[in-house]
Design a protein around this motif. Structure first.
Motif, PDB file in Angstrom:
ATOM      1  N   LEU A 210      -4.504 -14.881  -0.826  1.00  0.00           N
ATOM      2  CA  LEU A 210      -4.191 -15.767   0.295  1.00  0.00           C
ATOM      3  C   LEU A 210      -5.419 -16.632   0.540  1.00  0.00           C
ATOM      4  O   LEU A 210      -6.297 -16.296   1.324  1.00  0.00           O
ATOM      5  CB  LEU A 210      -3.847 -14.941   1.537  1.00  0.00           C
ATOM      6  N   GLY A 211      -5.492 -17.710  -0.204  1.00  0.00           N
ATOM      7  CA  GLY A 211      -6.655 -18.588  -0.137  1.00  0.00           C
ATOM      8  C   GLY A 211      -7.891 -17.827  -0.571  1.00  0.00           C
ATOM      9  O   GLY A 211      -7.861 -17.077  -1.552  1.00  0.00           O
ATOM     10  N   GLU A 212      -8.964 -17.991   0.176  1.00  0.00           N
ATOM     11  CA  GLU A 212     -10.198 -17.288  -0.134  1.00  0.00           C
ATOM     12  C   GLU A 212     -10.375 -16.051   0.734  1.00  0.00           C
ATOM     13  O   GLU A 212     -11.436 -15.416   0.730  1.00  0.00           O
ATOM     14  CB  GLU A 212     -11.392 -18.237   0.063  1.00  0.00           C
ATOM     15  N   HIS A 213      -9.346 -15.689   1.481  1.00  0.00           N
ATOM     16  CA  HIS A 213      -9.436 -14.539   2.365  1.00  0.00           C
ATOM     17  C   HIS A 213      -9.275 -13.228   1.592  1.00  0.00           C
ATOM     18  O   HIS A 213      -8.540 -13.166   0.599  1.00  0.00           O
ATOM     19  CB  HIS A 213      -8.349 -14.608   3.441  1.00  0.00           C
ATOM     20  N   GLU A 214      -9.952 -12.200   2.045  1.00  0.00           N
ATOM     21  CA  GLU A 214      -9.731 -10.877   1.466  1.00  0.00           C
ATOM     22  C   GLU A 214      -8.253 -10.546   1.601  1.00  0.00           C
ATOM     23  O   GLU A 214      -7.654 -10.730   2.670  1.00  0.00           O
ATOM     24  CB  GLU A 214     -10.553  -9.821   2.202  1.00  0.00           C
ATOM     25  N   THR A 215      -7.651 -10.094   0.524  1.00  0.00           N
ATOM     26  CA  THR A 215      -6.211  -9.817   0.521  1.00  0.00           C
ATOM     27  C   THR A 215      -5.947  -8.428  -0.031  1.00  0.00           C
ATOM     28  O   THR A 215      -6.489  -8.056  -1.072  1.00  0.00           O
ATOM     29  CB  THR A 215      -5.456 -10.857  -0.332  1.00  0.00           C
ATOM     30  N   VAL A 216      -5.122  -7.664   0.677  1.00  0.00           N
ATOM     31  CA  VAL A 216      -4.746  -6.321   0.233  1.00  0.00           C
ATOM     32  C   VAL A 216      -3.234  -6.245   0.137  1.00  0.00           C
ATOM     33  O   VAL A 216      -2.517  -7.082   0.675  1.00  0.00           O
ATOM     34  CB  VAL A 216      -5.278  -5.245   1.207  1.00  0.00           C
ATOM     35  N   ALA A 217      -2.751  -5.215  -0.545  1.00  0.00           N
ATOM     36  CA  ALA A 217      -1.310  -5.067  -0.741  1.00  0.00           C
ATOM     37  C   ALA A 217      -0.684  -4.087   0.238  1.00  0.00           C
ATOM     38  O   ALA A 217       0.537  -3.962   0.298  1.00  0.00           O
ATOM     39  CB  ALA A 217      -1.020  -4.617  -2.176  1.00  0.00           C
ATOM     40  N   SER A 218      -1.527  -3.387   1.012  1.00  0.00           N
ATOM     41  CA  SER A 218      -1.018  -2.331   1.883  1.00  0.00           C
ATOM     42  C   SER A 218      -1.977  -2.097   3.040  1.00  0.00           C
ATOM     43  O   SER A 218      -3.192  -2.281   2.913  1.00  0.00           O
ATOM     44  CB  SER A 218      -0.854  -1.038   1.080  1.00  0.00           C
ATOM     45  N   PHE A 219      -1.440  -1.680   4.168  1.00  0.00           N
ATOM     46  CA  PHE A 219      -2.283  -1.307   5.305  1.00  0.00           C
ATOM     47  C   PHE A 219      -3.222  -0.158   4.938  1.00  0.00           C
ATOM     48  O   PHE A 219      -4.289  -0.023   5.538  1.00  0.00           O
ATOM     49  CB  PHE A 219      -1.402  -0.885   6.485  1.00  0.00           C
TER      50      PHE A 219
END
Length: 227
Positions: A210-219
């Motif tokens: 998601l852009g340059e934001h840290e992105t994870v697949a799960s809580f």
């Protein structure tokens, strides 16, 4: 500074987008006309119908025309506060009747419960009305999750892609923006929250960034102590 509050989006973040588009919207589309015809005389409903007339520029629209406008707004996913309020009323009827159960990802349920136990203040910010938010979490497949949250925000606080909205929310929460962690699956929302001073984390449940934001697949991959 450590995180004190966690602000989360719903659609695509705590809950499947498909639940909204494949379950909630069709339910509203099917039941809204009859609901309005039956309840138009009630003050809460009448006030929202007047708001629809005002926003559409059709001050003299009769009930059938207002219904037509609302159905058009549902079809185009218009973020109108009056529409969201009326949808919330219709959904409330469906939840009470047991025809609807709110979808919340199991990993979100587990993390929210853990964060609450750890002392974080939890809040929701969604384009859906506060009533609709409370229904999704209050009548969820995992039971009543509303005790986990300290507050709810919707478009009455401003649109989700505007920096000022997040500034207002931080002020309302009473916590400096830098001590708030915002979770969303929309780049523009993450951008706006970050520009307001919040820490952010993106939820990319289907993979991808998601852009340059840290992105994870799960809580399960989110540790508020790291921010």
């Amino acid at each position: 500074m450590p995180i004190k509050a966690i602000l989360t989006d719903i659609e695509g973040t705590t809950s499947a987008v498909s639940f909204v588009f494949d379950v909630l919207f069709p339910y509203a589309r099917e039941h809204l006309p009859a609901y309005i015809r039956s309840h138009a005389g009630e003050p809460a409903v009448a006030a929202q119908l007047e708001a629809v007339r005002g926003e559409s520029g059709e001050a003299d629209a009769d009930i059938e025309r207002v219904i037509e406008i609302l159905l058009g707004w549902i079809a185009s996913d218009r973020k109108a506060t009056s529409l969201k309020a009326l949808q919330g009323m219709v959904w409330a009827q469906g939840y009470r009747a047991g025809q609807l159960k709110g979808h919340v990802y199991p990993d979100a349920v587990a993390a929210l419960r853990e964060w609450k136990a750890q002392g974080y203040a939890l809040y929701v910010y969604s384009s859906g009305s506060i009533q609709a938010q409370q229904l999704i979490f209050g009548c969820s497949e995992a039971g009543d999750l509303t005790p986990l949250f300290s507050g709810h925000f919707d478009t009455t606080s401003g649109h989700k892609r505007e920096v000022a909205s997040y500034q207002r929310i931080a002020e309302a929460i009473g916590v400096p923006a830098v001590e708030v962690l915002f979770l969303s699956d929309v780049v523009e929302e993450l951008d706006a929250a970050q520009q307001a001073g919040m820490r952010v984390c993106g939820l990319g449940r289907d993979g991808g960034a998601l852009g340059e934001h840290e992105t994870v697949a799960s809580f399960a991959q989110i540790d508020p102590r790291r921010y």
